[in-house]
Design a protein around this motif. Sequence first.
Motif, PDB file in Angstrom:
ATOM      1  N   ARG A 130       0.887  -1.259   0.061  1.00  0.00           N
ATOM      2  CA  ARG A 130       0.000  -0.110   0.084  1.00  0.00           C
ATOM      3  C   ARG A 130       0.819   1.641  -0.048  1.00  0.00           C
ATOM      4  O   ARG A 130       1.954   1.174   0.469  1.00  0.00           O
ATOM      5  N   ALA A 131       0.279   1.938  -0.593  1.00  0.00           N
ATOM      6  CA  ALA A 131       1.004   3.653  -0.663  1.00  0.00           C
ATOM      7  C   ALA A 131       0.756   4.169   0.804  1.00  0.00           C
ATOM      8  O   ALA A 131      -0.003   3.930   1.709  1.00  0.00           O
ATOM      9  N   GLY A 132       1.591   5.258   0.854  1.00  0.00           N
ATOM     10  CA  GLY A 132       1.204   6.083   2.283  1.00  0.00           C
ATOM     11  C   GLY A 132      -0.119   6.438   2.402  1.00  0.00           C
ATOM     12  O   GLY A 132      -0.467   6.501   3.634  1.00  0.00           O
ATOM     13  N   ASP A 133      -1.140   6.398   1.609  1.00  0.00           N
ATOM     14  CA  ASP A 133      -2.481   7.064   1.628  1.00  0.00           C
ATOM     15  C   ASP A 133      -3.322   5.857   1.817  1.00  0.00           C
ATOM     16  O   ASP A 133      -4.446   6.018   1.880  1.00  0.00           O
ATOM     17  N   GLY A 134      -2.586   4.536   1.898  1.00  0.00           N
ATOM     18  CA  GLY A 134      -3.630   3.280   1.964  1.00  0.00           C
ATOM     19  C   GLY A 134      -3.967   2.649   0.967  1.00  0.00           C
ATOM     20  O   GLY A 134      -4.374   1.690   0.784  1.00  0.00           O
ATOM     21  N   LYS A 135      -3.974   3.273  -0.333  1.00  0.00           N
ATOM     22  CA  LYS A 135      -4.269   2.717  -1.478  1.00  0.00           C
ATOM     23  C   LYS A 135      -3.349   1.580  -2.000  1.00  0.00           C
ATOM     24  O   LYS A 135      -2.177   1.810  -1.724  1.00  0.00           O
ATOM     25  N   VAL A 136      -3.847   0.484  -2.641  1.00  0.00           N
ATOM     26  CA  VAL A 136      -2.979  -0.497  -3.406  1.00  0.00           C
ATOM     27  C   VAL A 136      -2.038   0.001  -4.137  1.00  0.00           C
ATOM     28  O   VAL A 136      -2.406   0.751  -5.084  1.00  0.00           O
ATOM     29  N   LEU A 137      -0.894  -0.428  -3.981  1.00  0.00           N
ATOM     30  CA  LEU A 137       0.458   0.036  -4.962  1.00  0.00           C
ATOM     31  C   LEU A 137       0.741  -1.201  -5.979  1.00  0.00           C
ATOM     32  O   LEU A 137       1.022  -2.148  -5.328  1.00  0.00           O
ATOM     33  N   SER A 138       0.639  -0.838  -7.046  1.00  0.00           N
ATOM     34  CA  SER A 138       1.065  -1.944  -8.195  1.00  0.00           C
ATOM     35  C   SER A 138       2.616  -1.701  -8.413  1.00  0.00           C
ATOM     36  O   SER A 138       3.135  -0.884  -8.069  1.00  0.00           O
TER      37      SER A 138
END
Length: 148
Positions: A130-138
């Motif tokens: 996950r990115a710092g904002d909580g979104k899934v990171l590809s």
Amino acid sequence: MVIRKDPSEDTCPVARALALVGDRWSLMIVRDAFDGMHRFSDFQRSLAVARNILSDRLRRLVEAGILSTRPASDGSAYQEYVLTEMGESLFPIVVALRQWGEHHLFARGERRSQLVEKRTGKPVPPMMPRAGDGKVLSHDQAEVRKPR
């Protein structure tokens, strides 16, 4: 003749980690330790691995600080192998490999073991970076910055 580079000189964390736990037997020992195994005989029964290979991998895991030894809990002359804090921190790695295998290596409906949360009995949700904002990171949203 293949000359292997000393993993302590490698700047890649993946290469260093694989130098310690990158073979089949080491990770299977760690998996079994997470499942509550502590004794040489239990690891050997579970893995069906030759005694010399198991001895070598247990020794390496102890030397690396992933496992430690303690006297057997039943007071016998045997020793037990237990995960250290460093070893316990491998849990997400084992879970990620398990989830990848579940997704890619089993046919729909095929029998397999399942990792569930003890409290609820529900399957552990898929792990995702996950990115710092909580979104899934590809993979294409991250990069490795190598030292110069």
